[in-house]
Design an enzyme around this catalytic site. Structure first.
Site, PDB file in Angstrom:
ATOM      1  N   SER A 138      39.741  34.906  32.827  1.00 15.46           N
ATOM      2  CA  SER A 138      39.428  33.693  32.625  1.00 15.46           C
ATOM      3  C   SER A 138      37.908  33.684  33.298  1.00 15.46           C
ATOM      4  O   SER A 138      37.066  33.142  32.902  1.00 15.46           O
ATOM      5  CB  SER A 138      40.462  32.793  33.132  1.00 15.46           C
ATOM      6  N   GLY A 148      44.036  41.068  30.857  1.00 16.03           N
ATOM      7  CA  GLY A 148      44.055  40.989  31.483  1.00 16.03           C
ATOM      8  C   GLY A 148      45.977  40.159  32.154  1.00 16.03           C
ATOM      9  O   GLY A 148      46.328  39.701  31.523  1.00 16.03           O
ATOM     10  N   GLY A 149      46.339  41.126  33.575  1.00 23.47           N
ATOM     11  CA  GLY A 149      47.512  40.546  33.784  1.00 23.47           C
ATOM     12  C   GLY A 149      47.314  38.586  34.809  1.00 23.47           C
ATOM     13  O   GLY A 149      46.420  38.477  35.077  1.00 23.47           O
ATOM     14  N   ARG A 169      46.460  36.541  37.235  1.00 23.00           N
ATOM     15  CA  ARG A 169      45.317  36.501  38.491  1.00 23.00           C
ATOM     16  C   ARG A 169      44.581  37.757  38.197  1.00 23.00           C
ATOM     17  O   ARG A 169      44.487  38.648  39.819  1.00 23.00           O
ATOM     18  CB  ARG A 169      45.727  36.653  40.071  1.00 23.00           C
ATOM     19  N   SER A 170      44.154  38.418  37.372  1.00 19.56           N
ATOM     20  CA  SER A 170      43.591  39.341  37.238  1.00 19.56           C
ATOM     21  C   SER A 170      41.496  39.008  37.744  1.00 19.56           C
ATOM     22  O   SER A 170      40.836  39.678  37.830  1.00 19.56           O
ATOM     23  CB  SER A 170      43.683  40.071  36.389  1.00 19.56           C
ATOM     24  N   GLY A 171      41.228  37.561  37.015  1.00 18.79           N
ATOM     25  CA  GLY A 171      40.154  36.847  36.874  1.00 18.79           C
ATOM     26  C   GLY A 171      39.522  37.496  35.148  1.00 18.79           C
ATOM     27  O   GLY A 171      38.662  37.146  35.533  1.00 18.79           O
ATOM     28  N   THR A 226      44.914  26.066  25.492  1.00 21.83           N
ATOM     29  CA  THR A 226      46.095  26.258  23.740  1.00 21.83           C
ATOM     30  C   THR A 226      46.894  26.263  24.677  1.00 21.83           C
ATOM     31  O   THR A 226      48.179  26.236  24.312  1.00 21.83           O
ATOM     32  CB  THR A 226      46.366  27.659  23.599  1.00 21.83           C
ATOM     33  N   HIS A 261      41.239  24.489  36.578  1.00 19.94           N
ATOM     34  CA  HIS A 261      40.824  25.275  35.080  1.00 19.94           C
ATOM     35  C   HIS A 261      39.966  23.701  34.918  1.00 19.94           C
ATOM     36  O   HIS A 261      38.473  24.892  34.455  1.00 19.94           O
ATOM     37  CB  HIS A 261      41.307  25.520  34.461  1.00 19.94           C
TER      38      HIS A 261
END
Length: 339
Positions: free
Chosen positions: A180, A173-174, A176-178, A198, A215
């Site tokens: 994570s 995903g890009g 802020r795509s969701g 990482t 996070h």
């Protein structure tokens, strides 16, 4: 123990946000979600007082535990509680507002309260999930039953087998795509997860440190965190599920180590990528990895940026080839990528 689930206007003892989804359009109006229960035709949940003998009720760090005359235990989980102390034994039936606190499933497993023999039932389902299809997708990851109004859960029936889990999942995903959040939800029911961070810690960059802190704060307390770029070693050693976030920051660190941004040892980068793909292919543990989908925007203006984009695009392709599942997340929606 036989439990009949019912729909009602109020959830199981705790207020839930939303309209109850009778008319919001996101959940079918004709499908009433189970929000209360009757046990053996005798005890009604939520309790208005002490249950009749010989049923016993006790408040625990996890919620309300009800023990029947046959010794079976039902746990009505309180999503606001995060206790990790076990109750008097594994529960046979778990009623849980899984949309409020999906990671409570993993904590309950870690405490020994929930086992593979526990029948886990979703209650309080409302428009916090966008559709029936999305609800089914999440519950299938977690092994949670979706029981309609009037449905019965009976401990005399065999417990459903745990859902099969893919060993390797790549989530693309890009920014802020969701992606994570998607990865974290997939591992929510696991009792032990190693979160592999990482990326850099942030150094003197307050904005990056705030991202890292956000996070960390949303990870469940029963997960462990490893900050490392030794993905090859972790894939080979770990016996607990891994959540790798992410492949892009790992590759950026490899570029740093090889001095490859301005030319440097690009062959060293290719060697590290090949070792990572081999470790991904051979791993015996479950792993969900997050990576950036690159190349959808403008062409990078620098040679270093183009080299990184090309290397990550090739690495994503190679990891996807070795994965049982690969998905693309766009605007919080997950699109499975067929083999």
């Amino acid at each position: 123990m036989k439990v009949v689930l019912h729909g009602t206007a109020s959830p199981l003892g705790w207020p839930a946000p939303g309209c109850g989804c009778a008319s919001c359009g996101r959940m079918p109006a004709g499908r009433r979600r189970p929000l209360r229960a009757t046990v053996d035709g005798v005890v009604r949940l939520p309790l208005a007082g002490a249950p009749p003998a010989p049923y016993r009720a006790a408040r625990t760090p996890h919620g309300l535990e009800l023990t029947g005359p046959d010794g079976c235990r039902l746990l009505l989980a309180d999503p606001a509680q995060a206790g990790d102390a076990p109750v008097s034994g594994p529960c046979d039936i778990l009623l849980i507002d899984v949309l409020a606190a999906p990671h409570r499933l993993g904590a309950l497993r870690a405490a020994g309260t929930v086992t593979d023999a526990t029948r886990m039932v979703a209650v309080g389902v409302d428009h916090r999930v966008s559709s029936e299809a999305e609800l089914a997708r999440r519950l299938s990851w977690w092994g949670v039953l979706d029981v309609a109004d009037g449905g019965v859960v009976d401990t005399a029936d065999p417990a459903p087998p745990p859902p099969p889990a893919p060993r390797r999942t790549l989530i693309l995903g890009g920014s802020r795509s969701g992606k994570s959040a998607e990865a974290e939800l997939r591992l929510a029911a696991e009792p032990r997860v190693v979160y592999v961070a990482t990326g850099p810690s942030g150094g003197d960059d307050p904005e990056w440190r705030a991202r890292v802190r956000a996070h960390r704060e949303r990870r469940p307390a029963h997960w462990s965190t490893v900050e490392s770029t030794d993905l090859e070693g972790l894939l080979g050693r770990s016996r607990d599920p891994l959540l790798v976030d992410g492949v892009g920051t790992w590759l950026a660190a490899v570029f740093d180590e090889c001095g490859a941004w301005e030319g440097g040892d690009r062959g060293g980068v290719e060697e590290r990528c090949a070792r990572l793909v081999a470790a991904w292919r051979d791993t015996r543990t479950r792993v969900v990895a997050v990576s950036d989908e690159v190349g959808l925007g403008v062409v990078p203006v620098t040679a270093a940026g183009r080299a990184f984009r090309d290397a990550l695009g090739r690495l994503n392709q190679r990891l996807a080839e070795e994965s049982e599942q690969a998905v693309l997340v766009v605007a919080g929606r997950s699109l499975p990528l067929p083999l």
